[in-house]
Design an enzyme around this catalytic site. Sequence first.
Site, PDB file in Angstrom:
ATOM      1  N   HIS A  72      -8.594  -3.643   1.666  1.00 41.47           N
ATOM      2  CA  HIS A  72      -8.253  -3.105   2.991  1.00 41.47           C
ATOM      3  C   HIS A  72      -8.140  -1.581   2.945  1.00 41.47           C
ATOM      4  CE1 HIS A  72      -6.604  -6.893   5.167  1.00 41.47           C
ATOM      5  NE2 HIS A  72      -7.747  -7.115   4.580  1.00 41.47           N
ATOM      6  N   TYR A 200       1.962  -4.789  11.363  1.00 43.56           N
ATOM      7  CA  TYR A 200       3.427  -4.774  11.285  1.00 43.56           C
ATOM      8  C   TYR A 200       3.922  -4.447  12.692  1.00 43.56           C
ATOM      9  CZ  TYR A 200       3.132  -4.444   6.138  1.00 43.56           C
ATOM     10  OH  TYR A 200       2.891  -4.672   4.812  1.00 43.56           O
ATOM     11  N   PRO A 292      10.677  -7.158   1.917  1.00 37.51           N
ATOM     12  CA  PRO A 292       9.212  -7.287   1.821  1.00 37.51           C
ATOM     13  C   PRO A 292       8.429  -6.369   2.759  1.00 37.51           C
ATOM     14  CG  PRO A 292      10.148  -9.145   3.017  1.00 37.51           C
ATOM     15  CD  PRO A 292      11.305  -8.343   2.502  1.00 37.51           C
ATOM     16  N   LYS A 296       6.305  -4.168  -1.704  1.00 42.32           N
ATOM     17  CA  LYS A 296       6.444  -3.465  -2.983  1.00 42.32           C
ATOM     18  C   LYS A 296       6.950  -4.329  -4.148  1.00 42.32           C
ATOM     19  CE  LYS A 296       4.906   0.505  -1.956  1.00 42.32           C
ATOM     20  NZ  LYS A 296       3.475   0.228  -1.955  1.00 42.32           N
ATOM     21  N   TYR A 384       2.420   3.403   0.789  1.00 43.95           N
ATOM     22  CA  TYR A 384       1.970   2.020   0.936  1.00 43.95           C
ATOM     23  C   TYR A 384       0.925   1.670  -0.125  1.00 43.95           C
ATOM     24  CZ  TYR A 384       0.915  -2.366   3.303  1.00 43.95           C
ATOM     25  OH  TYR A 384       0.766  -3.704   3.594  1.00 43.95           O
TER      26      TYR A 384
HETATM   27  C1  PHB Z   1       2.209 -11.290   2.805  1.00 45.03           C
HETATM   28  O1  PHB Z   1       1.000 -11.396   3.026  1.00 45.03           O
HETATM   29  O2  PHB Z   1       2.877 -12.278   2.435  1.00 45.03           O
HETATM   30  C2  PHB Z   1       2.857  -9.982   2.999  1.00 45.03           C
HETATM   31  C3  PHB Z   1       2.094  -8.862   3.256  1.00 45.03           C
HETATM   32  C4  PHB Z   1       2.682  -7.640   3.456  1.00 45.03           C
HETATM   33  C5  PHB Z   1       4.051  -7.528   3.389  1.00 45.03           C
HETATM   34  C6  PHB Z   1       4.846  -8.631   3.105  1.00 45.03           C
HETATM   35  C7  PHB Z   1       4.241  -9.872   2.906  1.00 45.03           C
HETATM   36  O3  PHB Z   1       4.636  -6.320   3.614  1.00 45.03           O
END
Ligand code: PHB
Length: 389
Positions: A72, A200, A292, A296, A384
């Site tokens: 990505h 997000y 989460p 990280k 990130y």
């Molecule tokens: C996930 O795909 O489970 C996932 C992706 C990004 C995050 C947290 C979990 O920040």
Amino acid sequence: MKTQVAIIGGGPAGLLLSQLLNKAGIATVVLERRSRDYVLGRIRAGVLEWGTAQMLREAGAGARMDAEGLIHDGCYLSSGDTLIHMNFAESCGRQVMVYGQTEVTRDLYAAQDAIGATILHEAEDVALHDLGSEAPYVTFTHGGEPRRLDCDYVAGCDGFHGVSRQTIPDTVRREFEKVYPFGWLGVLSQTPPAAEELIYANHERGFALASMRSPTLSRYYIQVPLSDRPEDWSDEAFWEELKRRLPADVAQSMRTGPSIEKSIAPLRSFVCEPMQWGRLFLCGDAAHIVPPTGAKGLNLAASDVHYLSSALIAAYGPGDRAPLARYSQDALARVWQAMRFSWSMTMLLHRFPEQSAFDRGVQVAQLEELAKYPAARKLLAQNYTGLPF
Ligand code: PHB
Ligand code: APR
């Protein structure tokens, strides 16, 4: 039994460390409390920093990731119906690899098997001894028999609930913690992802995340009160709530289906200092937990393993013990950067039970700053995609 490095815990941190050390000719034994099937049944996050992906390749465990993982170039933040694009490639010239942690663990087990590494599953009652001496040892029970493993060093890779961290005396150990007043309800479903990149979402009803595992497997989360249980949420209720929190056009076109897995995880930031004591070195969740929101967790485990494996290789090879002496200092500097980042992403994107109009105003201002200023997006992108080791 005797080895050079005893590794407590066969999660991603323990397995990656074992793999890198074995490749450098250093003998290890991994002691894992659970069965392999149990470890591989845990569903966790799915975004790898480029440095983590590179370490998996160096460990000889990157082939399936390179074949099946999704590269990505960016992600989206959303504020109500407005999408803000973070273009990592443009902001900092880097990318991330979307590949499930469960698959990372599976590939590491396969790589360990291929080199004939020793992993003892269902090792119970693990206890660490004489860590302050030159000859530490580990006792445990395996197959009903008491066993002893003598070693030069112990790596505590046994997660947040492990025994290693507790072995550091209270007089030495300092713990820093922040608990957030909500959890994430996660759903895995055999449906195409809602968008080509992760979203997000900051919404007045609460945070949501649209993520993925593959072109046909999606992973979604919504912020829920800590008092909720997964069984309180039917699939229909979950999809309805998720769609309300994602931008309208994304919600309209997204596909839904039965959930394969549904679980709730609390959010917490936690750091243990120091990360070493005598001949014990902590790696991964044994030493720190991040919420989460910045993806990280696994990446921090990998950066600890980077510092520890290179320090052990320097100690066993050229006999340079300085990197080992500085392990905690080196690892913690990066840990705190990731703590700050995942805390700020969490504060930016969630609705807090007692959130004041002022706090909300600050969130809106920060989202606008990200939408307007390339410098703000660059800083987010650098964090990130992963700060350098
Ligand atoms: C996930 O795909 O489970 C996932 C992706 C990004 C995050 C947290 C979990 O920040
Ligand atoms: N003895 C032996 N093994 C133990 C013990 C013990 N007393 N306690 C825990 N373990 C094992 C657990 O069963 C688990 O398999 O240690 C392992 C720790 O693995 P993780 O919890 O996955 O932690 P880590 O390897 O540090 O990985 C960090 O993975 O767990 C996610 O959210 C975490 O993304 C982060 C990353």
